[in-house]
Enzyme design. Structure first.
Site, PDB file in Angstrom:
ATOM      1  N   ARG A 124       0.828  -1.218  -0.065  1.00 59.96           N
ATOM      2  CA  ARG A 124      -0.017  -0.012  -0.161  1.00 59.96           C
ATOM      3  C   ARG A 124       1.058   1.278  -0.053  1.00 59.96           C
ATOM      4  NH1 ARG A 124      -2.538  -3.212   3.562  1.00 59.96           N
ATOM      5  NH2 ARG A 124      -4.269  -4.451   2.634  1.00 59.96           N
ATOM      6  N   LYS A 146       2.628  11.870 -10.868  1.00 58.42           N
ATOM      7  CA  LYS A 146       1.637  10.989 -11.707  1.00 58.42           C
ATOM      8  C   LYS A 146       2.610   9.797 -12.161  1.00 58.42           C
ATOM      9  CE  LYS A 146      -1.449  14.079 -14.048  1.00 58.42           C
ATOM     10  NZ  LYS A 146      -2.102  14.373 -15.568  1.00 58.42           N
ATOM     11  N   GLU A 188       9.113  19.716 -24.663  1.00 54.68           N
ATOM     12  CA  GLU A 188       8.545  20.134 -23.158  1.00 54.68           C
ATOM     13  C   GLU A 188       9.024  21.458 -22.703  1.00 54.68           C
ATOM     14  OE1 GLU A 188       5.674  18.601 -22.596  1.00 54.68           O
ATOM     15  OE2 GLU A 188       5.734  16.768 -23.504  1.00 54.68           O
ATOM     16  N   LYS A 230       7.324  23.732 -13.823  1.00 53.56           N
ATOM     17  CA  LYS A 230       6.296  22.754 -13.448  1.00 53.56           C
ATOM     18  C   LYS A 230       6.027  22.415 -12.019  1.00 53.56           C
ATOM     19  CE  LYS A 230       4.592  18.075 -14.331  1.00 53.56           C
ATOM     20  NZ  LYS A 230       4.845  16.597 -15.039  1.00 53.56           N
ATOM     21  N   GLU A 240      -4.832  18.175 -10.711  1.00 48.23           N
ATOM     22  CA  GLU A 240      -5.431  18.633 -12.213  1.00 48.23           C
ATOM     23  C   GLU A 240      -6.778  18.997 -12.164  1.00 48.23           C
ATOM     24  OE1 GLU A 240      -4.763  17.394 -16.890  1.00 48.23           O
ATOM     25  OE2 GLU A 240      -4.001  16.002 -15.149  1.00 48.23           O
ATOM     26  N   ARG A 244      -3.296  23.005 -13.750  1.00 44.32           N
ATOM     27  CA  ARG A 244      -2.267  21.871 -14.281  1.00 44.32           C
ATOM     28  C   ARG A 244      -2.773  21.456 -15.741  1.00 44.32           C
ATOM     29  NH1 ARG A 244       0.209  17.023 -10.764  1.00 44.32           N
ATOM     30  NH2 ARG A 244       1.237  16.098 -12.619  1.00 44.32           N
ATOM     31  N   ASN A 248      -1.027  20.602 -20.921  1.00 45.63           N
ATOM     32  CA  ASN A 248      -1.568  19.872 -22.135  1.00 45.63           C
ATOM     33  C   ASN A 248      -1.281  20.836 -23.329  1.00 45.63           C
ATOM     34  OD1 ASN A 248      -2.092  17.718 -20.783  1.00 45.63           O
ATOM     35  ND2 ASN A 248      -4.231  18.621 -20.314  1.00 45.63           N
ATOM     36  N   HIS A 251      -0.633  19.639 -26.861  1.00 47.97           N
ATOM     37  CA  HIS A 251      -0.760  18.149 -26.478  1.00 47.97           C
ATOM     38  C   HIS A 251      -2.110  17.500 -27.138  1.00 47.97           C
ATOM     39  CE1 HIS A 251       2.749  18.547 -24.155  1.00 47.97           C
ATOM     40  NE2 HIS A 251       2.818  16.981 -23.955  1.00 47.97           N
ATOM     41  N   HIS A 255      -1.179  14.690 -29.389  1.00 50.34           N
ATOM     42  CA  HIS A 255      -1.701  13.405 -29.142  1.00 50.34           C
ATOM     43  C   HIS A 255      -2.524  12.918 -30.307  1.00 50.34           C
ATOM     44  CE1 HIS A 255      -1.278  13.696 -24.583  1.00 50.34           C
ATOM     45  NE2 HIS A 255      -0.566  13.288 -25.072  1.00 50.34           N
ATOM     46  N   HIS A 268       7.318  11.799 -29.962  1.00 50.04           N
ATOM     47  CA  HIS A 268       6.385  12.654 -29.145  1.00 50.04           C
ATOM     48  C   HIS A 268       6.796  14.072 -29.249  1.00 50.04           C
ATOM     49  CE1 HIS A 268       3.892  13.523 -25.997  1.00 50.04           C
ATOM     50  NE2 HIS A 268       4.885  14.070 -25.262  1.00 50.04           N
TER      51      HIS A 268
HETATM   52  N1  LIG Z   1       4.249  11.128 -15.164  1.00 49.67           N
HETATM   53  C1  LIG Z   1       4.448  12.144 -15.746  1.00 49.67           C
HETATM   54  O1  LIG Z   1       3.957  13.129 -15.358  1.00 49.67           O
HETATM   55  C2  LIG Z   1       4.640  11.915 -17.211  1.00 49.67           C
HETATM   56  C3  LIG Z   1       4.659  13.043 -18.068  1.00 49.67           C
HETATM   57  C4  LIG Z   1       5.170  13.215 -19.190  1.00 49.67           C
HETATM   58  C5  LIG Z   1       5.424  11.827 -19.899  1.00 49.67           C
HETATM   59  N2  LIG Z   1       5.238  10.797 -19.278  1.00 49.67           N
HETATM   60  C6  LIG Z   1       5.540   9.328 -19.579  1.00 49.67           C
HETATM   61  O2  LIG Z   1       7.034   9.128 -20.008  1.00 49.67           O
HETATM   62  C7  LIG Z   1       7.178   8.157 -20.824  1.00 49.67           C
HETATM   63  C8  LIG Z   1       7.999   8.795 -21.857  1.00 49.67           C
HETATM   64  O3  LIG Z   1       9.532   9.108 -21.127  1.00 49.67           O
HETATM   65  P1  LIG Z   1      10.641   9.005 -21.966  1.00 49.67           P
HETATM   66  O4  LIG Z   1      10.613   9.837 -23.204  1.00 49.67           O
HETATM   67  O5  LIG Z   1      11.852   9.492 -21.012  1.00 49.67           O
HETATM   68  O6  LIG Z   1      10.902   7.392 -22.509  1.00 49.67           O
HETATM   69  P2  LIG Z   1      11.800   6.174 -21.970  1.00 49.67           P
HETATM   70  O7  LIG Z   1      11.815   6.129 -20.338  1.00 49.67           O
HETATM   71  O8  LIG Z   1      11.223   5.004 -22.900  1.00 49.67           O
HETATM   72  O9  LIG Z   1      13.033   6.605 -22.406  1.00 49.67           O
HETATM   73  C9  LIG Z   1      13.304   6.434 -23.982  1.00 49.67           C
HETATM   74  C10 LIG Z   1      14.813   5.704 -24.180  1.00 49.67           C
HETATM   75  O10 LIG Z   1      15.783   6.399 -23.754  1.00 49.67           O
HETATM   76  C11 LIG Z   1      16.591   5.182 -23.225  1.00 49.67           C
HETATM   77  N3  LIG Z   1      17.514   6.122 -22.139  1.00 49.67           N
HETATM   78  C12 LIG Z   1      17.226   6.540 -20.939  1.00 49.67           C
HETATM   79  N4  LIG Z   1      18.181   7.420 -20.490  1.00 49.67           N
HETATM   80  C13 LIG Z   1      19.064   7.541 -21.098  1.00 49.67           C
HETATM   81  C14 LIG Z   1      20.443   8.133 -21.462  1.00 49.67           C
HETATM   82  N5  LIG Z   1      20.709   8.879 -20.420  1.00 49.67           N
HETATM   83  N6  LIG Z   1      21.104   7.823 -22.330  1.00 49.67           N
HETATM   84  C15 LIG Z   1      20.708   7.243 -23.720  1.00 49.67           C
HETATM   85  N7  LIG Z   1      19.629   6.467 -23.492  1.00 49.67           N
HETATM   86  C16 LIG Z   1      18.887   6.542 -22.445  1.00 49.67           C
HETATM   87  C17 LIG Z   1      15.705   4.587 -22.556  1.00 49.67           C
HETATM   88  O11 LIG Z   1      16.409   3.346 -22.506  1.00 49.67           O
HETATM   89  C18 LIG Z   1      14.731   4.341 -23.632  1.00 49.67           C
HETATM   90  O12 LIG Z   1      15.181   3.562 -24.711  1.00 49.67           O
HETATM   91  C19 LIG Z   1       5.904   7.994 -21.449  1.00 49.67           C
HETATM   92  O13 LIG Z   1       5.331   6.874 -21.036  1.00 49.67           O
HETATM   93  C20 LIG Z   1       4.787   9.034 -20.878  1.00 49.67           C
HETATM   94  O14 LIG Z   1       3.453   8.489 -20.850  1.00 49.67           O
HETATM   95  C21 LIG Z   1       4.839  10.656 -17.894  1.00 49.67           C
END
Ligand SMILES: NC(=O)c1ccc[n+]([C@@H]2O[C@H](COP(=O)([O-])OP(=O)(O)OC[C@H]3O[C@@H](n4cnc5c(N)ncnc54)[C@H](O)[C@@H]3O)[C@@H](O)[C@H]2O)c1
Length: 369
Positions: A124, A146, A188, A230, A240, A244, A248, A251, A255, A268
């Site tokens: 939990r 999130k 972003e 942020k 949100e 917040r 978007n 987006h 999206h 993205h």
């Molecule tokens: N929680 C939130 O508020 C929030 C906000 C925006 C996006 N997200 C989520 O984030 C995700 C996307 O995140 P992302 O773009 O970081 O993707 P990811 O975590 O898949 O990383 C992208 C790629 O980069 C590689 N990588 C990571 N660090 C590296 C480094 N230092 N050098 C080389 N390669 C590296 C990873 O192995 C992966 O292949 C989505 O699922 C999205 O929904 C969440």
């Protein structure tokens, strides 16, 4: 000791700091020690990140007196699943991770969302810390609490709010990112600047070329500025309700593009940047944004290596995708529209108005897929 900028996020029970500086991974143990009484730490990562930084992080944590349990899963969005979350939870249980122990997310947004979700549900809820390694994770996903996984029916459909005890962002580690991963973070940053203020936007106008070249000082300042933005937003609107929504920006259309193209076909960051261009043009028509604002934002995106897309997609499919997005309330698509840097609002836009702009958008492209 590295001089790191600490940005406080006033969310969760007591809030937490986001530390930002080049080289911080070398101090991950000392930085974590004061914010937790945990003895054991599960380091959750993907195999790419584990290969790059797993040993360095584990070594530092051991030096600081933690027992470490490294766990890595396959990289990519496919791993942000119920099944992999289950494997993590089973893994925690198998090694007997306890209520007083801690989960560290070492990786990008996928790792952060998944590890955070596992930490939120295991027993939990146990403590959680983020060591974001992508630009997107440093400027966006590691801040705000999130977490979650994708379901077959769509992205991020199951999740929890889970605030970390600390976020440790080492701005050196992002230098190894692929161009498309870099683009995701850059978009972003541009979004944050335009929504936050004239001051941040003017700074980015000057620094965008250096940021695209991954200049260390510029990257660090861009991350600090974006996190400050942020942090301010999520501190006033943790769950949100209003403020917040500004996150978007770009987006709604972004999206829709990603969905119509098929997830993964358009990076993205490219989709969000195109969404910002679309929103600015829409704002010029329906909300009084100036042509100068559209031009300035275009210039920033161009210099960040986020050029306008050259192909387009069917307007009706894009509109359908906007309606399918869970953020379209009561049947009307809502857009975050900025009229100038720092001045934004969220407004419903009627389908015929959107359709007209989609046609203009398509007409400005060379080819339609
Ligand atoms: N929680 C939130 O508020 C929030 C906000 C925006 C996006 N997200 C989520 O984030 C995700 C996307 O995140 P992302 O773009 O970081 O993707 P990811 O975590 O898949 O990383 C992208 C790629 O980069 C590689 N990588 C990571 N660090 C590296 C480094 N230092 N050098 C080389 N390669 C590296 C990873 O192995 C992966 O292949 C989505 O699922 C999205 O929904 C969440």
């Amino acid at each position: 000791v590295i001089e790191a900028k600490a940005i406080h996020v006033a969310a969760g029970d007591v809030g937490y700091d986001v530390l930002i500086a080049p080289g911080l991974i070398g101090e991950v143990g000392e930085r974590l020690r004061p914010v937790t009484s945990a003895r054991r730490v599960a380091i959750v990562s993907d195999t790419n990140v584990d290969e790059l930084f797993g040993v360095a992080v584990a070594t530092r944590l051991v030096s600081a007196g933690f027992d470490v349990l490294p766990m890595a899963f396959a990289p990519g969005e496919v791993s942000k699943s119920w099944a992999v979350a289950g494997e993590l939870l089973e893994g925690f249980a198998k090694v007997g991770l306890g209520r007083e122990d801690l989960v560290v997310a070492l990786g990008g947004g996928v790792v952060g969302d998944l590890a955070g979700f596992a930490a939120a549900t295991y027993l939990r809820g146990i403590e959680f810390a983020q060591v974001p390694t992508t630009l997107l994770a440093q400027v966006d996903s590691s801040v705000g609490g999130k977490t979650g996984v994708d379901l077959r029916a769509g992205k991020n459909l199951a999740g929890a709010f889970k605030q970390p005890v600390i976020v440790i962002a080492d701005t050196d580690v992002v230098s190894s990112l692929s161009p498309s991963e870099w683009a995701s973070g850059s978009a972003e940053i541009a979004k944050s600047a335009v929504i936050e203020s004239e001051e941040f936007t003017a700074w980015l106008e000057v620094e965008s070329t250096l940021l695209a070249a991954r200049d260390s000082r510029t990257v660090t300042e861009a991350v600090q500025r974006s996190v400050a933005f942020k942090a301010a937003v999520v501190s006033t609107d943790e769950k949100e309700a209003g403020e917040r929504e500004c996150l978007n920006y770009g987006h709604t259309f972004g999206h829709a593009l990603e969905s119509v193209a098929g997830y993964g076909a358009i990076p993205h960051g490219v989709a969000v940047a195109e969404g910002m261009r679309f929103a600015a043009r829409l704002a010029a028509q329906v909300a009084g944004a100036s042509r100068d604002f559209v031009r300035r934002q275009d210039g920033i995106l161009d210099r960040l290596d986020l050029p306008a897309m050259t192909s387009s997609f069917s307007a009706s499919r894009l509109l359908d995708a906007m309606h399918a997005d869970k953020k379209a309330r009561r049947g009307t698509v809502r857009f975050v529209l900025a009229t100038e840097p720092g001045a934004w609002g969220c407004q419903p836009v009627a389908d015929d108005v959107i359709a007209e702009h989609l046609d203009a958008w398509s007409a400005s492209k060379k080819e339609t897929r």
